[in-house]
Scaffold this motif. Structure first.
Motif, PDB file in Angstrom:
ATOM      1  N   TRP A 144       0.857  -1.196   0.000  1.00 56.09           N
ATOM      2  CA  TRP A 144       0.000   0.000   0.000  1.00 56.09           C
ATOM      3  C   TRP A 144       0.887   1.238   0.000  1.00 56.09           C
ATOM      4  O   TRP A 144       0.910   2.015   0.966  1.00 56.09           O
ATOM      5  CB  TRP A 144      -0.918  -0.007   1.225  1.00 56.09           C
ATOM      6  N   SER A 147      -0.696   4.931   0.628  1.00 57.89           N
ATOM      7  CA  SER A 147      -1.635   4.967   1.756  1.00 57.89           C
ATOM      8  C   SER A 147      -1.699   6.308   2.444  1.00 57.89           C
ATOM      9  O   SER A 147      -2.379   6.458   3.457  1.00 57.89           O
ATOM     10  CB  SER A 147      -1.248   3.895   2.776  1.00 57.89           C
ATOM     11  N   ASP A 148      -0.938   7.305   1.946  1.00 57.56           N
ATOM     12  CA  ASP A 148      -0.971   8.661   2.512  1.00 57.56           C
ATOM     13  C   ASP A 148      -0.616   8.667   3.997  1.00 57.56           C
ATOM     14  O   ASP A 148      -1.229   9.350   4.800  1.00 57.56           O
ATOM     15  CB  ASP A 148      -2.345   9.288   2.289  1.00 57.56           C
ATOM     16  N   ARG A 167      -8.287   2.385   7.141  1.00 60.44           N
ATOM     17  CA  ARG A 167      -8.808   1.954   5.841  1.00 60.44           C
ATOM     18  C   ARG A 167      -7.739   2.195   4.791  1.00 60.44           C
ATOM     19  O   ARG A 167      -7.200   3.291   4.677  1.00 60.44           O
ATOM     20  CB  ARG A 167     -10.070   2.742   5.510  1.00 60.44           C
ATOM     21  N   PRO A 169      -6.171   2.201   0.738  1.00 61.36           N
ATOM     22  CA  PRO A 169      -6.660   2.458  -0.627  1.00 61.36           C
ATOM     23  C   PRO A 169      -6.991   1.157  -1.345  1.00 61.36           C
ATOM     24  O   PRO A 169      -6.538   0.074  -0.955  1.00 61.36           O
ATOM     25  CB  PRO A 169      -5.487   3.181  -1.298  1.00 61.36           C
ATOM     26  N   ARG A 179     -10.820  -3.575  -1.343  1.00 60.54           N
ATOM     27  CA  ARG A 179     -10.528  -2.662  -0.239  1.00 60.54           C
ATOM     28  C   ARG A 179     -10.292  -3.481   1.029  1.00 60.54           C
ATOM     29  O   ARG A 179     -10.963  -4.482   1.270  1.00 60.54           O
ATOM     30  CB  ARG A 179     -11.686  -1.685  -0.009  1.00 60.54           C
ATOM     31  N   LYS A 231      -8.366  16.941   4.198  1.00 63.35           N
ATOM     32  CA  LYS A 231      -8.502  15.603   3.639  1.00 63.35           C
ATOM     33  C   LYS A 231      -9.944  15.138   3.794  1.00 63.35           C
ATOM     34  O   LYS A 231     -10.533  15.242   4.879  1.00 63.35           O
ATOM     35  CB  LYS A 231      -7.565  14.633   4.343  1.00 63.35           C
ATOM     36  N   ARG A 240     -20.154  11.679  -4.552  1.00 64.57           N
ATOM     37  CA  ARG A 240     -19.291  10.960  -5.506  1.00 64.57           C
ATOM     38  C   ARG A 240     -19.848  11.069  -6.920  1.00 64.57           C
ATOM     39  O   ARG A 240     -19.105  11.218  -7.889  1.00 64.57           O
ATOM     40  CB  ARG A 240     -19.168   9.495  -5.103  1.00 64.57           C
ATOM     41  N   GLU A 248     -15.206   2.795  -5.820  1.00 60.56           N
ATOM     42  CA  GLU A 248     -13.896   2.396  -5.308  1.00 60.56           C
ATOM     43  C   GLU A 248     -12.843   3.492  -5.452  1.00 60.56           C
ATOM     44  O   GLU A 248     -11.711   3.335  -4.996  1.00 60.56           O
ATOM     45  CB  GLU A 248     -13.402   1.139  -6.035  1.00 60.56           C
ATOM     46  N   ASP A 249     -13.191   4.621  -6.081  1.00 60.82           N
ATOM     47  CA  ASP A 249     -12.213   5.691  -6.282  1.00 60.82           C
ATOM     48  C   ASP A 249     -11.926   6.433  -4.981  1.00 60.82           C
ATOM     49  O   ASP A 249     -12.804   6.563  -4.107  1.00 60.82           O
ATOM     50  CB  ASP A 249     -12.718   6.689  -7.321  1.00 60.82           C
ATOM     51  N   GLU A 250     -10.705   6.924  -4.875  1.00 54.42           N
ATOM     52  CA  GLU A 250     -10.328   7.722  -3.718  1.00 54.42           C
ATOM     53  C   GLU A 250     -10.985   9.099  -3.807  1.00 54.42           C
ATOM     54  O   GLU A 250     -11.105   9.679  -4.880  1.00 54.42           O
ATOM     55  CB  GLU A 250      -8.806   7.895  -3.664  1.00 54.42           C
TER      56      GLU A 250
END
Length: 845
Positions: A144, A147-148, A167, A169, A179, A231, A240, A248-250
């Motif tokens: 990952w 994963s920020d 959680r 990505p 996920r 964030k 969305r 499933e997009d960030e």
């Protein structure tokens, strides 16, 4: 499990318990004892050589025993190190149970370095992210990688003795996006146990309710949760959809979701106890920006969370242009949903997966407008497009269905053929949806940009060629003038020399037009009133027109003054009037109308100008009732040497000259034409502020409009510094002036002229300098020697001057200009008048 337990077991067994090692150990021991005994008891018979040989065997055997013992010690150390890093006392049964778990499990040290992973984790490590058969077990920071900082936060939490969960990505596992949630727990003092679990919605299809309840996911307004850094922690399905994101997009950062300072304004509300409402602009699908209102409230202590609602001003609460309410009626509920109905691009639902044979089931209003109402249910989809340009439906459909970043380019049928991009959504249930995006304006701008680049390149070439030609023509003209002094009227050569002079004058006129097109002619900018300019040369305009053409000049009210070159503006209007006269000649005459009016920057922008300066503008329209032009001709009329006239009746430089003059004046030129109905040229010129100083300048210019008498006697006295890089021009000009009584000092460039002035041995009454020279040019010479030229009159000579020189010429009222090519008489007249003016200045002082 053997991969982890067997090496440790092997290292725990003593070295001599292993069969091969045990045989080597006892063989070496027996050999050592035997060699030592023989060496002691049989040395007398074997001699000293035998004793030494047997002793050597004994020593070698003892060395072998020492090596085996050292290996045992090294093995013990290696075994202890492996036991320190191994799992704390794992039993084979426990490890086997962990290995069979469906959830991936990983054991790392306190720094996150992998120590052991079960089979499920090893499968993820091999397939996710294309890691392949890596020799080392991949850690979560590799799997990952985006994963920020989540992995780092988990390690810090476990290292401090806490249990944490994050959680992750979406992960590509064998081509499928999955996920996961990761939970970490500390194990002992040195290890961390990582448990990788599929997220809640992946397993059960339910929504993650950590930040929002299930009922809010499809609310008619966007819901989101953010942290103080901007964030997005969560967002409901409606938000969305507005952003064009899949499940499933960030989620994007807040600064990428809102334009301008919207994100900063939202984050500034952090810490306020009440709900705050503010306005912002949302970046929706396809880059559409729409105004929205955001109501936000912050909750929590050390790590607050902002919970916000995002809504537009439509009846549904959705941002305008993204999803609006459909009109009422039975058909509205059966066809497209509100998103397709109000989409700012064409959408068509097809009855089959093959677009080439598909029939339209329904189309949104945008597509109906594009096609002039032909996109109706029952029509064949590919019949909406024009395939006469060589493109085939199969090629367009293949590109539109490929999913690449370059959609298919098509042309829609209709009165005004629109250029469009065509994209197909993947087929579902045997049907497809087609998207048609109108790109006509973008394509038109693209063509204008390419045409502008081509015109700029041609202009640069024309300017350079014209400058060189002017130098050559000047040398020819001065030489011919000198020869005419030796061959006066009556001489057999006089007629031939005059013929050469007329040819030079014709070539000079063409060069002047090239300079106008390339925007490199010298402008003497002054403040002008457009009605006065038209009135001054209206008589000349009527002389240009034929008897069958009527001239009408209509002035608007309250026209602001402009800053332009009066002579060049007159030239531009004369060229347009002459073109209109020729176009009306074929129709037997008509009316030529010149109309002036005030305009705003917005009107200039609507006419097609890319970035007009703010403020007032002046519009000059020149309209004829001639034959008009088609689109192909209209695209080329400003190119040099392009003409529709018969050979020998047009140079093709008239409109190119107008284009260059308008552009060099800071304006814009547009043309509207229709075959059989005439042509209208529209000149937009920027206005200047009508201050008291400007009005005084206009009045002064009116008073100065008198023809200055030419001096009868061209001889005189005075010292002249002549600066010219063209040797032929400099020599002839210097010789001519010297014959008329002037003392001339020559300099071939600006550097030498500056050195002559700085020597101070003599003062000069007049400086004659070329403008464009290698090294120090004419304006640069004047700037550097300003103090040395305090009482010296200045004359610039040039085929053209750069924009900087035009400004210098307009600013310095004591600088005169003599354009190339000039005659000897013109040069002598200019010198006589300038030195005479200097004498008048000296007397006045």
């Amino acid at each position: 499990m053997a991969e982890f337990t067997q090496p440790v077991k092997a290292m725990r067994a003593p070295l001599w318990t292993q069969p091969v090692a045990r045989g080597l150990f006892w063989t070496a021991a027996l050999c050592a004892l035997a060699s030592a005994g023989v060496a002691l008891f049989a040395a007398s018979e074997a001699g000293w050589h035998g004793f030494i040989l047997l002793a050597g065997f004994a020593v070698a055997a003892f060395l072998l025993l020492y090596a085996l013992a050292a290996g045992e010690a090294a093995g013990r150390a290696l075994r202890e190190k492996a036991e320190r890093h191994a799992l704390p006392g794992p039993s084979a049964l426990a490890l086997e149970a962990l290995d069979l778990l469906a959830d991936p499990v990983l054991v790392t040290n306190r720094k996150g370095a992998p120590r052991w992973g079960n089979a499920a984790y090893r499968d993820i490590a091999k397939t996710a992210g294309g890691l392949g058969q890596s020799l080392a077990l991949a850690g979560p920071d590799r799997i990952w990688a985006g994963s920020d900082g989540a992995i780092y936060r988990l390690i810090l939490a476990a290292a401090s003795g806490a249990t944490a969960r994050e959680r992750m990505p979406a992960l590509d596992v064998d081509g499928e996006l999955r996920r996961y949630d990761i939970e970490v727990r500390p194990s002992g003092d040195d290890h961390i146990v990582w448990r990788v679990m599929p997220s809640v919605d992946e397993v059960t299809g339910e929504k993650d309710t950590r930040l929002r309840p299930d009922w809010a996911d499809n609310a008619p307004a966007g819901l989101m949760a953010i942290d103080p850094k901007g964030k997005l922690l969560d967002g409901n399905a409606t938000l969305r959809e507005w952003l064009g994101l899949k499940r499933e997009d960030e989620l994007p950062a807040l600064r990428d979701m809102l334009t301008g300072d919207g994100a900063r304004a939202v984050l500034k509300t952090c810490g306020q106890p009440d709900t705050v409402r503010l306005d912002a602009r949302l970046k929706g699908r396809e880059g559409v920006e729409t105004p929205v209102a955001i109501a936000i409230r912050w909750e929590g202590g050390k790590q607050p969370v902002g919970r916000a609602i995002v809504y537009g001003l439509s009846t549904t609460g959705a941002p305008p242009g993204i999803a609006q309410a459909m009109p009422t009626g039975a058909k509205a509920g059966r066809t497209f949903d509100e998103m397709f109905f109000s989409a700012p691009f064409g959408v068509a639902r097809l009855d089959g997966a093959d677009p080439e044979a598909a029939i339209i089931e329904d189309a949104n209003p945008a597509l109906l407008q594009y096609c002039g109402g032909t996109a109706i249910p029952g029509a064949k989809f590919i019949d909406l497009f024009d395939w006469s340009d060589g493109r085939t439906p199969a090629e367009a459909i293949a590109r539109a269905s490929s999913g690449t970043t370059e959609p298919a380019e098509v042309v829609l049928k209709g009165e005004s053929k629109r250029e469009a991009h065509l994209v197909f959504a993947p087929a579902r249930g045997g049907k497809r949806v087609a998207y048609v995006i109108d790109v006509s304006a973008w394509k038109d701008l693209e063509r204008k940009f390419a045409q502008g680049n081509k015109m700029q390149a041609v202009g640069q070439l024309a300017g350079g060629v014209a400058h060189e030609f002017n130098n050559l023509l000047t040398a020819l003209r001065l030489t011919v003038d000198e020869l005419l002094g030796r061959h006066p009227v009556g001489d057999p050569s006089y007629a031939d020399l005059q013929h050469i002079n007329s040819t030079i004058a014709r070539a000079a006129g063409l060069v002047k037009k090239l300079l106008a097109f390339s925007r490199k002619q010298t402008f003497r900018v002054e403040t002008l009133e457009v009605p006065d300019v038209l009135s001054d040369f209206s008589i000349l305009l009527r002389q240009i027109l034929e008897e069958t053409v009527k001239l009408e000049i209509v002035h608007g009210r309250d026209l602001p003054p402009i800053r332009a070159d009066k002579g060049q503006l007159e030239t531009a209007i004369i060229n347009l009037v002459a073109n209109g006269r020729d176009a009306m000649r074929e129709k037997g005459g008509g009316t030529m109308t010149i109309r002036t009016s005030a305009a705003t920057a917005d009107e200039v922008r609507e006419a097609g100008a890319p970035d007009p300066v703010a403020g007032d503008w002046v519009l000059i329209e020149v309209q004829d009732e001639g034959t008009g032009m088609d689109e192909a001709t209209r695209e080329k009329i400003f190119e040099p040497f392009f003409t529709t006239k018969p050979q020998g009746k047009g140079t093709g430089l008239g409109l190119a000259t107008v284009y260059g003059i308008v552009k060099q004046s800071g304006g814009f030129l547009f043309v509207e034409s229709e075959l059989g109905k005439g042509t209208t040229f529209r000149l937009f010129l920027p206005a200047t502020e009508a201050t008291e100083e400007v009005r005084e300048e206009v009045e002064r210019k009116k008073a100065e409009r008198a023809i200055e008498p030419k001096p009868a006697d061209l001889a005189g006295r005075g010292r002249i510094l002549l600066v010219e890089d063209e040797d032929k021009v400099r020599m002839i000009a210097a010789r001519t002036l010297a014959k008329r009584g002037y003392e001339v000092t020559e300099a071939e460039d600006g550097e030498k002229a500056l050195a002559i002035l700085q020597d101070g041995e003599s003062t000069f009454d007049l400086l004659i300098s070329d403008v464009v020279m290698p090294g120090l040019d004419g304006p640069g010479l004047v700037e550097k020697a300003r103090d040395l030229l305090a009482t010296t009159r200045i004359v610039f000579i040039s085929g053209y001057a750069e924009e900087e020189f035009s400004h210098t010429l307009s600013r310095e009222h004591d600088i005169s200009f003599l354009p190339k090519p000039f005659t000897l008489s013109q040069l002598a007249e200019k010198v006589k008048s300038e030195i005479g003016a200097r004498a008048e200045d000296a007397d006045a002082a």
